[in-house]
Design a protein around this motif. Structure first.
Motif, PDB file in Angstrom:
ATOM      1  N   TYR A  70       0.853  -1.189   0.000  1.00 15.15           N
ATOM      2  CA  TYR A  70       0.000   0.000   0.000  1.00 15.15           C
ATOM      3  C   TYR A  70       0.886   1.234   0.000  1.00 15.15           C
ATOM      4  CZ  TYR A  70      -3.580  -3.360   1.315  1.00 15.15           C
ATOM      5  OH  TYR A  70      -4.442  -4.425   1.333  1.00 15.15           O
ATOM      6  N   VAL A  71       0.553   2.207  -0.860  1.00 13.52           N
ATOM      7  CA  VAL A  71       1.353   3.429  -0.976  1.00 13.52           C
ATOM      8  C   VAL A  71       0.452   4.664  -0.958  1.00 13.52           C
ATOM      9  CG1 VAL A  71       3.223   2.299  -2.269  1.00 13.52           C
ATOM     10  CG2 VAL A  71       1.339   3.363  -3.503  1.00 13.52           C
ATOM     11  N   THR A  72       1.063   5.800  -0.580  1.00 14.18           N
ATOM     12  CA  THR A  72       0.343   7.074  -0.623  1.00 14.18           C
ATOM     13  C   THR A  72       0.380   7.613  -2.047  1.00 14.18           C
ATOM     14  OG1 THR A  72       2.299   8.430  -0.213  1.00 14.18           O
ATOM     15  CG2 THR A  72       1.113   7.598   1.729  1.00 14.18           C
ATOM     16  N   ALA A  73      -0.318   8.718  -2.277  1.00 14.87           N
ATOM     17  CA  ALA A  73      -0.302   9.365  -3.595  1.00 14.87           C
ATOM     18  C   ALA A  73       1.112   9.803  -3.974  1.00 14.87           C
ATOM     19  CB  ALA A  73      -1.243  10.559  -3.607  1.00 14.87           C
ATOM     20  N   LYS A  74       1.954  10.047  -2.977  1.00 12.29           N
ATOM     21  CA  LYS A  74       3.346  10.433  -3.228  1.00 12.29           C
ATOM     22  C   LYS A  74       4.269   9.233  -3.391  1.00 12.29           C
ATOM     23  CE  LYS A  74       3.137  14.916  -0.959  1.00 12.29           C
ATOM     24  NZ  LYS A  74       3.730  15.780   0.073  1.00 12.29           N
ATOM     25  N   GLY A  75       3.728   8.019  -3.300  1.00  7.52           N
ATOM     26  CA  GLY A  75       4.523   6.817  -3.492  1.00  7.52           C
ATOM     27  C   GLY A  75       5.218   6.298  -2.244  1.00  7.52           C
ATOM     28  N   LEU A  76       4.862   6.833  -1.073  1.00  7.71           N
ATOM     29  CA  LEU A  76       5.464   6.346   0.167  1.00  7.71           C
ATOM     30  C   LEU A  76       4.755   5.076   0.626  1.00  7.71           C
ATOM     31  CD1 LEU A  76       5.852   9.720   2.084  1.00  7.71           C
ATOM     32  CD2 LEU A  76       7.644   8.390   0.957  1.00  7.71           C
ATOM     33  N   VAL A  77       5.527   4.091   0.990  1.00  9.85           N
ATOM     34  CA  VAL A  77       4.967   2.828   1.463  1.00  9.85           C
ATOM     35  C   VAL A  77       4.329   3.038   2.838  1.00  9.85           C
ATOM     36  CG1 VAL A  77       5.507   0.466   2.152  1.00  9.85           C
ATOM     37  CG2 VAL A  77       6.654   1.470   0.171  1.00  9.85           C
ATOM     38  N   THR A  78       3.077   2.589   2.989  1.00  9.04           N
ATOM     39  CA  THR A  78       2.411   2.695   4.281  1.00  9.04           C
ATOM     40  C   THR A  78       2.128   1.331   4.908  1.00  9.04           C
ATOM     41  OG1 THR A  78       0.235   2.769   3.239  1.00  9.04           O
ATOM     42  CG2 THR A  78       1.309   4.892   3.723  1.00  9.04           C
ATOM     43  N   ARG A  79       2.144   0.283   4.075  1.00 13.57           N
ATOM     44  CA  ARG A  79       1.791  -1.036   4.598  1.00 13.57           C
ATOM     45  C   ARG A  79       2.227  -2.106   3.625  1.00 13.57           C
ATOM     46  NH1 ARG A  79      -4.532  -2.843   5.347  1.00 13.57           N
ATOM     47  NH2 ARG A  79      -4.167  -4.786   6.454  1.00 13.57           N
ATOM     48  N   ILE A  80       2.653  -3.253   4.158  1.00 13.14           N
ATOM     49  CA  ILE A  80       2.854  -4.449   3.340  1.00 13.14           C
ATOM     50  C   ILE A  80       2.277  -5.632   4.092  1.00 13.14           C
ATOM     51  CG2 ILE A  80       5.214  -4.811   4.175  1.00 13.14           C
ATOM     52  CD1 ILE A  80       5.578  -6.108   1.212  1.00 13.14           C
ATOM     53  N   VAL A  81       1.503  -6.423   3.359  1.00  6.65           N
ATOM     54  CA  VAL A  81       0.942  -7.654   3.905  1.00  6.65           C
ATOM     55  C   VAL A  81       1.512  -8.788   3.059  1.00  6.65           C
ATOM     56  CG1 VAL A  81      -1.159  -8.969   4.402  1.00  6.65           C
ATOM     57  CG2 VAL A  81      -1.184  -6.458   4.569  1.00  6.65           C
ATOM     58  N   SER A  82       2.179  -9.724   3.716  1.00  6.75           N
ATOM     59  CA  SER A  82       2.736 -10.869   2.991  1.00  6.75           C
ATOM     60  C   SER A  82       2.206 -12.160   3.595  1.00  6.75           C
ATOM     61  CB  SER A  82       4.265 -10.857   3.053  1.00  6.75           C
ATOM     62  OG  SER A  82       4.716 -11.063   4.385  1.00  6.75           O
ATOM     63  N   SER A  83       2.128 -13.183   2.748  1.00  7.70           N
ATOM     64  CA  SER A  83       1.638 -14.480   3.199  1.00  7.70           C
ATOM     65  C   SER A  83       2.362 -15.574   2.431  1.00  7.70           C
ATOM     66  CB  SER A  83       0.129 -14.563   2.975  1.00  7.70           C
ATOM     67  OG  SER A  83      -0.389 -15.756   3.523  1.00  7.70           O
ATOM     68  N   TYR A  84       2.700 -16.632   3.126  1.00  4.50           N
ATOM     69  CA  TYR A  84       3.370 -17.757   2.481  1.00  4.50           C
ATOM     70  C   TYR A  84       2.976 -19.040   3.202  1.00  4.50           C
ATOM     71  CZ  TYR A  84       6.586 -16.689   6.306  1.00  4.50           C
ATOM     72  OH  TYR A  84       7.115 -16.403   7.537  1.00  4.50           O
ATOM     73  N   PRO A  85       3.172 -20.195   2.543  1.00  2.00           N
ATOM     74  CA  PRO A  85       2.758 -21.463   3.157  1.00  2.00           C
ATOM     75  C   PRO A  85       3.582 -21.772   4.408  1.00  2.00           C
ATOM     76  CG  PRO A  85       3.577 -21.810   0.914  1.00  2.00           C
ATOM     77  CD  PRO A  85       3.722 -20.368   1.218  1.00  2.00           C
ATOM     78  N   GLY A  86       2.915 -22.235   5.441  1.00  2.00           N
ATOM     79  CA  GLY A  86       3.610 -22.621   6.659  1.00  2.00           C
ATOM     80  C   GLY A  86       4.628 -23.726   6.424  1.00  2.00           C
ATOM     81  N   THR A  87       4.352 -24.579   5.450  1.00  2.00           N
ATOM     82  CA  THR A  87       5.284 -25.675   5.158  1.00  2.00           C
ATOM     83  C   THR A  87       6.656 -25.162   4.705  1.00  2.00           C
ATOM     84  OG1 THR A  87       4.358 -25.830   2.927  1.00  2.00           O
ATOM     85  CG2 THR A  87       3.491 -27.360   4.590  1.00  2.00           C
ATOM     86  N   ALA A  88       6.708 -23.928   4.188  1.00  2.00           N
ATOM     87  CA  ALA A  88       7.979 -23.349   3.736  1.00  2.00           C
ATOM     88  C   ALA A  88       8.915 -23.049   4.905  1.00  2.00           C
ATOM     89  CB  ALA A  88       7.731 -22.079   2.931  1.00  2.00           C
ATOM     90  N   VAL A  89       8.333 -22.983   6.112  1.00  2.00           N
ATOM     91  CA  VAL A  89       9.149 -22.681   7.293  1.00  2.00           C
ATOM     92  C   VAL A  89       9.028 -23.767   8.356  1.00  2.00           C
ATOM     93  CG1 VAL A  89       9.246 -20.185   6.935  1.00  2.00           C
ATOM     94  CG2 VAL A  89       7.330 -21.164   8.218  1.00  2.00           C
TER      95      VAL A  89
END
Length: 130
Positions: A70-89
């Motif tokens: 997620y970014v603002t109109a000026k391109g600043l990052v405000t949020r990142i949501v990541s998800s991956y399989p539990g089996t990978a860890v």
């Protein structure tokens, strides 16, 4: 095993951000996409640190991280949501989802040096290399 369980996508790293955005779908104020553990290993020092120096191989290398940035109109990052399989860890099933928010962009910051009793001067070397 991943660090239990922090954000594995280091969006503050230019190479990581470039990799994510190179294949991203863009919406209104949000980018989304997928990246593999192998791709993150290649571009991200942050990701490598979360893997405790163990390069992902086989199925783990192919594990996909889905993400939304997620970014603002000026391109600043405000949020990142990541998800991956539990089996990978090393988990039996399920997914690991991490939601990280960035706030205070452009805010005033005041940094004061610590008092002398809480700081040290590093010794300097007086010997020349031979």
């Amino acid at each position: 095993m991943s660090s239990m369980f922090g954000q594995i996508v280091g969006v503050t790293e230019p190479a990581t951000l470039k990799t994510l955005l190179s294949t991203a779908k863009k919406g209104s104020g949000v980018y989304s996409g997928r990246v593999t553990f192998a791709q993150l290993w290649k571009v991200s020092k942050w990701f490598r640190s979360t893997q405790i120096g163990r390069k992902p191989t086989g199925a783990k290398a192919k594990s996909q991280v889905t993400w939304k940035l997620y970014v603002t109109a000026k391109g600043l990052v405000t949020r990142i949501v990541s998800s991956y399989p539990g089996t990978a860890v090393g988990l039996d099933a399920g997914a690991v989802t991490t939601d990280t928010r960035f706030t205070g962009w452009g805010g005033r910051v005041s940094i004061k040096p610590p008092p002398p009793t809480m700081s040290r001067t590093c010794p300097t070397s007086t010997s020349a290399a031979t």
